[in-house]
Design an enzyme around this catalytic site. Structure first.
Site, PDB file in Angstrom:
ATOM      1  N   SER A 105     -16.799  24.247  19.979  1.00 26.91           N
ATOM      2  CA  SER A 105     -17.054  25.223  21.028  1.00 26.91           C
ATOM      3  C   SER A 105     -16.283  26.512  20.716  1.00 26.91           C
ATOM      4  O   SER A 105     -16.497  27.119  19.675  1.00 26.91           O
ATOM      5  CB  SER A 105     -16.680  24.637  22.395  1.00 26.91           C
ATOM      6  OG  SER A 105     -17.094  25.472  23.450  1.00 26.91           O
ATOM      7  N   GLU A 200     -24.992  24.889  18.008  1.00 22.35           N
ATOM      8  CA  GLU A 200     -25.109  24.274  19.336  1.00 22.35           C
ATOM      9  C   GLU A 200     -24.682  25.296  20.366  1.00 22.35           C
ATOM     10  O   GLU A 200     -24.040  26.298  20.052  1.00 22.35           O
ATOM     11  CB  GLU A 200     -24.230  23.021  19.444  1.00 22.35           C
ATOM     12  CG  GLU A 200     -22.733  23.252  19.272  1.00 22.35           C
ATOM     13  CD  GLU A 200     -22.012  23.726  20.533  1.00 22.35           C
ATOM     14  OE1 GLU A 200     -22.504  23.438  21.652  1.00 22.35           O
ATOM     15  OE2 GLU A 200     -20.958  24.381  20.403  1.00 22.35           O
ATOM     16  N   HIS A 270     -22.137  20.032  23.306  1.00 21.55           N
ATOM     17  CA  HIS A 270     -21.295  19.788  24.469  1.00 21.55           C
ATOM     18  C   HIS A 270     -21.595  18.469  25.171  1.00 21.55           C
ATOM     19  O   HIS A 270     -20.985  18.173  26.199  1.00 21.55           O
ATOM     20  CB  HIS A 270     -21.410  20.952  25.451  1.00 21.55           C
ATOM     21  CG  HIS A 270     -20.603  22.146  25.033  1.00 21.55           C
ATOM     22  ND1 HIS A 270     -20.947  22.944  23.962  1.00 21.55           N
ATOM     23  CD2 HIS A 270     -19.455  22.671  25.537  1.00 21.55           C
ATOM     24  CE1 HIS A 270     -20.049  23.914  23.833  1.00 21.55           C
ATOM     25  NE2 HIS A 270     -19.139  23.771  24.770  1.00 21.55           N
TER      26      HIS A 270
END
Length: 305
Positions: A105, A200, A270
């Site tokens: 992330s 992502e 996630h």
């Protein structure tokens, strides 16, 4: 297999967490695995939405890097905060430490900067609070991490229909799409030719995903890549104005527009089920239309000779 006690440092270079029970659970699970945990996260030192002031979070990274009893530096969580630190980070100091920096992330910015500035590899992998500290940890996610860490190679196999057939090799790199897009044109964006780009994101509407990928194409980033491998893109909400424009419609447009194959189905993002990928490793991606395999090699591990 890893045959000696592993020292793991916990740092919070991005966001803080309100769930101190998750921190305790995560540390306990690492210790139960035989790890010696050095926790540099101080919940009393939280600053705004961050795990400390910019100076304090940078100090956490350096303390972990300089500790001779630490081999792995794991992020507490993502959120936001790495971008603020990039101009201040002594990437050579981190690279010289030989530590394996782990997270995903927002931590994508650390992976990108470390590779761009020094060529050092790091791990897109689990974090303390959300993975090791989860009430019900996902064995797949944790097993992927330990397997990758032990090396010397790591193979990811996915069942995913509808992808093009291909067999390509190159440097594996990527992470959170919004983080990549935000770094285009900076000194923290690595110049990688012949790569396999994994991506992502969370809570990004399909039009924003399309826009960011078009940005990468228009900036010339995708022209030098051999494939794009999409992971989890969830948490967004469609509205009546979308008029049939959903993720599948966006994906069809990308496949017709981008100058390289676009595959889906990577268990990375996630969601709680997530593979571990060494950023900068060598990879061979083989897809037959029913699924694909991603074999990773030439990356730093803790495997004992």
């Amino acid at each position: 297999m890893i045959t000696s006690q592993l020292g793991i440092a916990i740092v919070a270079p991005a966001g803080h967490t309100h769930d101190l029970d998750a921190v305790a659970r995560g540390i306990a699970r690492l210790e139960a695995h035989g790890c010696l945990v050095h926790n540099y996260y101080d919940p009393e030192a939280v600053h705004l939405r961050f795990g400390g002031t910019d100076e304090a979070r940078l100090a956490q990274l350096y303390a972990a890097a300089d500790n001779p009893d630490v081999q792995v530096v794991m992020a507490l969580r993502g959120g936001y905060g790495m971008t603020r630190l990039l101009p201040q980070i002594d990437f050579e100091r981190l690279a010289r430490s030989g530590k394996l920096f782990v997270g995903f992330s927002d931590i994508t910015a650390l992976h990108m900067g470390l590779y761009a500035r020094t060529g050092a590899l790091s791990y897109a992998g689990p974090m303390l609070a959300g993975d090791f500290g989860a009430l019900e940890p996902v064995d797949f996610t944790l097993d992927q991490f330990w397997s990758c860490l032990a090396g010397p190679t790591h193979t990811i196999t996915e069942q995913a229909c509808g992808n093009p057939a291909l067999d390509v090799s190159g440097t594996i790199w990527g992470g959170n799409l919004a983080m990549l897009a935000s770094l285009v044109g900076t000194d923290y964006f690595p110049r990688i030719d012949g790569g396999i780009l994994y991506l992502e994101d969370i809570a990004e509407h399909p039009f924003r995903v399309e826009r960011m990928l078009l940005q990468l194409m228009q900036a010339g980033v995708l022209a030098g890549q051999r494939a794009v491998l999409l992971g989890d893109f969830s948490g967004y909400k469609l509205g009546p104005m979308d008029n049939g424009y959903d993720f599948d419609a966006m994906l069809a447009h990308l496949r017709a527009t981008l100058p390289l194959p676009v595959l889906t189905g990577l268990s990375f993002g996630h969601g709680p089920r997530r593979v571990t990928i060494p950023f900068g490793a060598q990879a061979r991606l083989v897809s037959d239309g029913e699924g694909f395999s991603l074999r990773l090699s030439d990356y730093p591990t803790l495997r004992c000779a």
